[in-house]
Design a protein around this motif. Structure first.
Motif, PDB file in Angstrom:
ATOM      1  N   HIS A 438       1.212  -1.537  -0.308  1.00 58.06           N
ATOM      2  CA  HIS A 438       0.247   0.141  -0.303  1.00 58.06           C
ATOM      3  C   HIS A 438       0.841   1.322  -0.140  1.00 58.06           C
ATOM      4  O   HIS A 438       0.026   2.208  -0.518  1.00 58.06           O
ATOM      5  CB  HIS A 438      -0.533   0.083   1.473  1.00 58.06           C
ATOM      6  N   LEU A 439       1.972   1.242   0.469  1.00 60.09           N
ATOM      7  CA  LEU A 439       3.176   2.620   0.695  1.00 60.09           C
ATOM      8  C   LEU A 439       3.453   2.746  -0.084  1.00 60.09           C
ATOM      9  O   LEU A 439       4.798   3.327   0.285  1.00 60.09           O
ATOM     10  CB  LEU A 439       3.649   2.486   1.833  1.00 60.09           C
ATOM     11  N   LEU A 440       3.676   1.444  -1.345  1.00 58.65           N
ATOM     12  CA  LEU A 440       4.715   2.183  -2.194  1.00 58.65           C
ATOM     13  C   LEU A 440       4.548   3.515  -3.082  1.00 58.65           C
ATOM     14  O   LEU A 440       5.979   3.501  -3.683  1.00 58.65           O
ATOM     15  CB  LEU A 440       4.356   0.834  -3.474  1.00 58.65           C
ATOM     16  N   PRO A 441       3.276   4.137  -3.036  1.00 58.77           N
ATOM     17  CA  PRO A 441       3.893   5.376  -3.881  1.00 58.77           C
ATOM     18  C   PRO A 441       3.786   6.201  -3.064  1.00 58.77           C
ATOM     19  O   PRO A 441       4.441   7.634  -3.566  1.00 58.77           O
ATOM     20  CB  PRO A 441       1.565   5.518  -4.136  1.00 58.77           C
ATOM     21  N   TRP A 442       4.127   6.769  -2.133  1.00 58.39           N
ATOM     22  CA  TRP A 442       5.315   6.739  -1.673  1.00 58.39           C
ATOM     23  C   TRP A 442       6.745   7.122  -1.648  1.00 58.39           C
ATOM     24  O   TRP A 442       7.488   7.818  -1.783  1.00 58.39           O
ATOM     25  CB  TRP A 442       5.387   6.971   0.054  1.00 58.39           C
ATOM     26  N   LEU A 443       7.391   5.616  -1.844  1.00 57.19           N
ATOM     27  CA  LEU A 443       8.540   5.619  -2.078  1.00 57.19           C
ATOM     28  C   LEU A 443       8.988   6.329  -4.517  1.00 57.19           C
ATOM     29  O   LEU A 443       7.825   5.751  -4.789  1.00 57.19           O
ATOM     30  CB  LEU A 443       9.146   4.327  -2.736  1.00 57.19           C
ATOM     31  N   THR A 444      10.115   5.958  -5.111  1.00 56.47           N
ATOM     32  CA  THR A 444      10.664   5.632  -6.098  1.00 56.47           C
ATOM     33  C   THR A 444      10.813   4.807  -6.785  1.00 56.47           C
ATOM     34  O   THR A 444      12.307   3.928  -5.231  1.00 56.47           O
ATOM     35  CB  THR A 444      11.060   7.197  -6.654  1.00 56.47           C
ATOM     36  N   GLY A 445      11.622   4.208  -7.204  1.00 53.06           N
ATOM     37  CA  GLY A 445      11.787   3.084  -8.356  1.00 53.06           C
ATOM     38  C   GLY A 445      11.722   2.166  -7.256  1.00 53.06           C
ATOM     39  O   GLY A 445      12.858   2.054  -7.255  1.00 53.06           O
ATOM     40  N   THR A 446      10.696   1.583  -7.110  1.00 52.09           N
ATOM     41  CA  THR A 446      10.184   0.820  -6.720  1.00 52.09           C
ATOM     42  C   THR A 446       9.715  -0.391  -7.812  1.00 52.09           C
ATOM     43  O   THR A 446       9.644  -1.778  -6.699  1.00 52.09           O
ATOM     44  CB  THR A 446       8.586   1.412  -5.853  1.00 52.09           C
ATOM     45  N   ASP A 447      10.298  -1.417  -8.781  1.00 47.77           N
ATOM     46  CA  ASP A 447      10.261  -2.186  -9.412  1.00 47.77           C
ATOM     47  C   ASP A 447      10.621  -2.864  -8.562  1.00 47.77           C
ATOM     48  O   ASP A 447       9.718  -4.518  -8.617  1.00 47.77           O
ATOM     49  CB  ASP A 447      10.484  -1.654 -10.781  1.00 47.77           C
ATOM     50  N   ASP A 448      12.331  -3.518  -8.234  1.00 40.10           N
ATOM     51  CA  ASP A 448      13.072  -4.233  -6.819  1.00 40.10           C
ATOM     52  C   ASP A 448      11.903  -4.637  -6.361  1.00 40.10           C
ATOM     53  O   ASP A 448      11.855  -5.798  -5.947  1.00 40.10           O
ATOM     54  CB  ASP A 448      14.164  -4.038  -7.351  1.00 40.10           C
ATOM     55  N   LEU A 449      11.778  -3.872  -5.541  1.00 41.97           N
ATOM     56  CA  LEU A 449      11.913  -3.529  -4.496  1.00 41.97           C
ATOM     57  C   LEU A 449       9.827  -4.061  -4.397  1.00 41.97           C
ATOM     58  O   LEU A 449       9.973  -5.043  -3.326  1.00 41.97           O
ATOM     59  CB  LEU A 449      10.903  -2.690  -3.369  1.00 41.97           C
ATOM     60  N   LEU A 450       8.878  -4.313  -5.317  1.00 43.47           N
ATOM     61  CA  LEU A 450       7.599  -4.626  -5.237  1.00 43.47           C
ATOM     62  C   LEU A 450       7.245  -6.319  -5.779  1.00 43.47           C
ATOM     63  O   LEU A 450       6.833  -6.768  -4.815  1.00 43.47           O
ATOM     64  CB  LEU A 450       6.384  -3.884  -6.094  1.00 43.47           C
ATOM     65  N   THR A 451       8.888  -6.346  -6.157  1.00 36.43           N
ATOM     66  CA  THR A 451       9.087  -7.770  -6.705  1.00 36.43           C
ATOM     67  C   THR A 451       9.615  -8.251  -5.250  1.00 36.43           C
ATOM     68  O   THR A 451       8.696  -9.975  -5.427  1.00 36.43           O
ATOM     69  CB  THR A 451      10.175  -7.976  -8.247  1.00 36.43           C
ATOM     70  N   ARG A 452      10.585  -7.850  -4.952  1.00 29.59           N
ATOM     71  CA  ARG A 452      10.568  -8.362  -3.434  1.00 29.59           C
ATOM     72  C   ARG A 452       9.496  -9.049  -2.565  1.00 29.59           C
ATOM     73  O   ARG A 452       9.847  -9.649  -2.302  1.00 29.59           O
ATOM     74  CB  ARG A 452      11.720  -7.688  -3.220  1.00 29.59           C
ATOM     75  N   LEU A 453       8.755  -7.441  -2.707  1.00 23.62           N
ATOM     76  CA  LEU A 453       7.650  -7.934  -1.637  1.00 23.62           C
ATOM     77  C   LEU A 453       6.669  -8.972  -1.500  1.00 23.62           C
ATOM     78  O   LEU A 453       6.287 -10.152  -1.325  1.00 23.62           O
ATOM     79  CB  LEU A 453       6.996  -7.148  -1.193  1.00 23.62           C
ATOM     80  N   VAL A 454       6.469  -9.051  -3.305  1.00 25.79           N
ATOM     81  CA  VAL A 454       5.726 -10.060  -3.637  1.00 25.79           C
ATOM     82  C   VAL A 454       6.408 -11.202  -3.170  1.00 25.79           C
ATOM     83  O   VAL A 454       5.284 -11.836  -2.911  1.00 25.79           O
ATOM     84  CB  VAL A 454       5.191  -9.949  -5.501  1.00 25.79           C
ATOM     85  N   GLU A 455       7.529 -11.677  -3.249  1.00 29.51           N
ATOM     86  CA  GLU A 455       8.252 -12.972  -3.326  1.00 29.51           C
ATOM     87  C   GLU A 455       8.496 -12.976  -1.659  1.00 29.51           C
ATOM     88  O   GLU A 455       8.366 -14.666  -1.111  1.00 29.51           O
ATOM     89  CB  GLU A 455       9.405 -12.965  -3.852  1.00 29.51           C
ATOM     90  N   ALA A 456       7.678 -12.678  -1.342  1.00 23.99           N
ATOM     91  CA  ALA A 456       8.141 -12.597   0.579  1.00 23.99           C
ATOM     92  C   ALA A 456       6.930 -13.161   1.043  1.00 23.99           C
ATOM     93  O   ALA A 456       7.033 -13.332   2.272  1.00 23.99           O
ATOM     94  CB  ALA A 456       8.418 -10.968   0.930  1.00 23.99           C
TER      95      ALA A 456
END
Length: 514
Positions: A438-456
Motif C-alpha cells: 500500500h505504501l509504495l506510492p510514497w517511494l520512487t524506483g520501486t520495481d525491484d522492491l515490489l517484486t521482492r515484497l510479492v516474493e516474500a
C-alpha cells in the motif's frame, strides 16, 4: 533519485525523469497540440524536456500542502503548474499539469518559480552565480569551492564589494551596506533595514524580472473571473485588461511583515506607515522576498549548514564552475538487529533475522491465553502486533515500527531496502492496516522492491482497514509504472476507479484483465 532523474533527463526522457523524482504528470502533449496549436505545444514540450524535477524537489524541500507553483506562462492565461500534495499524510509527490491560471485560487498559488527558473529549468541554472553576486566565483569562495580566508575578502572586485556589503549586513550595519552598494537610505531607524538582506547588485535585475513577469500575465475576457488580488502589487485586479507595467519605471518595493522598502532609483526608502507615505504602494511592483533577499544556497554555505558537496550537482556546477562535484550521500539510517521486550517480569531479546522476529522462547502460552480472552502481552504482543495493528505492541516495538515507516514518509527507498536486507519482517502493517505494498506510492524506483515484497508473500489484493487494496492507493497517488507493476503481480482491477487521466487507460488495458 537525483542520479536516476538526471540520467533520464539527459537521455531526453522527461516522463522518465519525472517518474524517478516522484512526480505525477497529468499532461497529454497530443491533446495540448490539438487544443492549443503547435506553437504552444512546442513551447510546453521544450520546457518539459529541460525541466529538472530533482532540482525542483531539492529547492522545494519539505512540501507544504495544497500549493500551486506556476513554472511557465503561455498565451491565453495557461501555465505549466507544479502542485504539492493535498494532505501531510499523502505521498509527498509533486503533480505537473497544464492549467488555466483563472481556475486556480490565488491563496494557494505562489508565482516565485516563474521569476526563478534556475530552480527548475536546466537552461537557467547558470543564473545562480550572478544572482549570488558573482561573476567568476561565488563571494566568500574560490571557483573551486574552497572557503576564502578573512584576509582575502573584500577587495575591489565585484565579488569583493558583495563580500563587504554582506559582512556589514551581518554586523547589523545595514545603512553602511546599502551606502556601499550606491544607495542613499531614507529611514527613521536605519537598523530596521537589517531585516532586508539582499545582494544589492542584483536588485536591478530583480526589478526587470518582475516587470517582465507582469507583462506575461494576460487575463482573457471570457475567462471565469472573481475579484482577486494582484500577485505582485497586492491590489485588486480589474478584468479583462492586461496588467500594464512601465519598463522604464525605477520604482519597486520589497515587503517584510509591517515594513515596506521602496527602491526609488538609487534611493532606498523605508516605509513603516503606508498611510503617511508619499508613495502609492499598491501601484508599485513588488519584488518577492525570495527574489530580493540572498539566495538560500549562499546563506546555507556561509552559515555552514551546507558544504559544497551537499549541493545539487546543477547548483554546484553553477556556483563553483571550476570545481568538480563529489557527492557525500548521507549514511543510511540503521535499524536495530535485536530488540529488548519486557516479558514475564524479565527483558527478553528478540532477534531480527531473515525477514522475521525470532523470540527466545515459544509463544504458545501467550497466544493461548489471548485466545481465551486475556490480553496479548510480552514477546507475543510484540511479534503478532507487528503484523496486526489491532494488537497493542510494547513501546520498544512501536518505536521500531514508527522509525521504519518514517522511511516511507521520507521517500527513502534505499533505506527501506537496507532495512529489509538487515532482516526486518516485511509483513508490517501501519495503524491504518496498510501493508508495504500500500505504501509504495510514497517511494520512487520501486520495481525491484515490489517484486521482492510479492516474493516474500505479501498479497497484492490485501485490504487495509478501509477495504482498499494496494492498487487503489497506486491509482490515486502512484505512478503509471507502479500501477502496471501491481497489475502484473496479480492485483485485481475489478471495482477500481480513478479520476486521473493518466491511469484510466491502464484500467482498461489487456494487462488489467482480472
Amino acid at each position: 533519485m537525483i542520479e536516476r532523474a538526471t540520467e533520464r533527463r539527459l537521455a531526453g526522457d522527461w516522463p522518465g525523469a519525472c517518474a524517478a523524482a516522484g512526480f505525477n504528470v497529468l499532461i497529454d502533449l497530443d491533446a495540448v497540440r490539438r487544443d492549443h496549436g503547435d506553437t504552444i505545444a512546442d513551447r510546453l514540450e521544450a520546457d518539459l524536456r529541460h525541466l529538472a524535477p530533482d532540482l525542483l524537489r531539492w529547492h522545494l524541500g519539505p512540501l507544504r500542502c495544497r500549493r500551486r507553483f506556476p513554472l511557465a506562462f503561455y498565451p491565453a492565461s495557461w501555465a505549466l503548474i507544479a502542485s504539492t500534495p493535498g494532505h501531510p499524510g499523502d505521498p509527498q509527490r509533486v503533480t505537473l499539469s497544464f492549467e488555466r491560471l483563472a481556475w486556480i485560487t490565488r491563496a494557494r498559488r505562489d508565482d516565485v518559480l516563474v521569476l526563478l527558473r534556475d530552480r527548475w529549468d536546466s537552461r537557467y541554472t547558470p543564473d545562480k552565480l550572478p544572482r549570488c553576486g558573482g561573476l567568476t566565483r561565488l563571494p566568500f569562495f574560490t571557483a573551486l569551492g574552497e572557503r576564502l580566508p578573512s584576509d582575502a575578502l573584500g577587495d575591489d572586485s565585484p565579488e569583493g564589494l558583495v563580500e563587504r556589503a554582506v559582512m556589514l549586513d551581518d554586523a547589523f550595519d545595514p545603512a553602511e551596506a546599502w551606502a556601499l552598494a550606491g544607495y542613499s537610505v531614507v529611514a527613521q531607524h536605519a537598523r530596521a533595514l537589517s531585516a532586508f538582506r539582499p545582494i544589492h547588485s542584483t536588485l536591478d535585475d530583480s526589478r526587470r524580472r518582475v516587470l517582465s513577469y507582469l507583462a506575461d500575465i494576460v487575463w482573457v475576457p471570457d475567462a471565469p473571473w472573481h475579484p482577486r488580488r494582484h500577485p505582485i502589487n497586492g491590489g485588486f485586479l480589474e478584468p479583462p485588461s492586461p496588467i500594464e507595467a512601465d519598463p522604464q519605471s525605477s520604482l519597486a518595493r520589497i515587503e517584510l511583515r509591517d515594513r515596506t522598502l521602496v527602491l526609488d532609483g538609487k534611493q532606498a526608502v523605508l516605509v513603516t506607515s503606508p498611510t503617511e507615505s508619499e508613495y502609492d504602494l499598491p501601484a508599485i511592483p513588488r519584488i518577492p522576498l525570495d527574489l530580493a533577499n540572498r539566495p538560500p544556497e549562499l546563506t546555507a554555505l556561509l552559515r555552514g549548514h551546507l558544504q559544497p558537496a551537499d549541493l545539487h550537482p546543477l547548483v554546484h556546477a553553477a556556483l563553483f564552475p571550476a570545481g568538480s562535484w563529489r557527492p557525500s550521500p548521507p549514511a543510511l539510517p540503521s535499524l536495530p538487529t535485536s530488540i529488548g521486550i519486557r516479558c514475564d517480569n524479565e527483558t527478553h531479546v528478540i532477534a531480527v533475522r531473515n525477514g522475521s522476529f525470532v523470540p527466545p522462547h515459544s509463544l504458545d502460552r501467550e497466544r493461548t491465553l489471548a485466545a481465551l480472552g486475556g490480553e496479548m502481552q510480552g514477546c507475543a504482543a510484540a511479534i503478532d502486533g507487528w503484523r496486526d495493528p489491532t494488537i497493542a505492541v510494547p513501546r520498544e516495538m512501536a518505536t521500531l515500527r514508527a522509525n521504519f515507516l518514517r522511511l516511507f514518509a521520507e521517500a527513502d527507498t534505499a533505506a527501506v531496502e537496507s532495512a529489509l536486507d538487515a532482516g526486518l519482517d516485511p509483513h508490517v502493517r501501519d495503524e491504518r492496516g496498510r501493508t508495504l505494498l500500500h505504501l509504495l506510492p510514497w517511494l520512487t524506483g520501486t520495481d525491484d522492491l515490489l517484486t521482492r515484497l510479492v516474493e516474500a508473500g505479501l498479497d497484492p489484493n490485501a485490504a487495509d482497514d478501509r477495504g482498499r487494496p494496494p492498487l487503489r492507493l497506486a491509482l490515486e497517488y502512484g505512478s503509471p509504472d507502479l500501477v502496471q507493476a501491481l497489475l502484473a503481480a496479480g492485483a485485481n482491477p475489478r471495482g477500481q476507479y480513478t479520476h486521473r487521466p493518466d491511469m484510466i487507460a491502464l484500467l482498461h488495458s489487456p494487462t488489467a484483465e482480472p
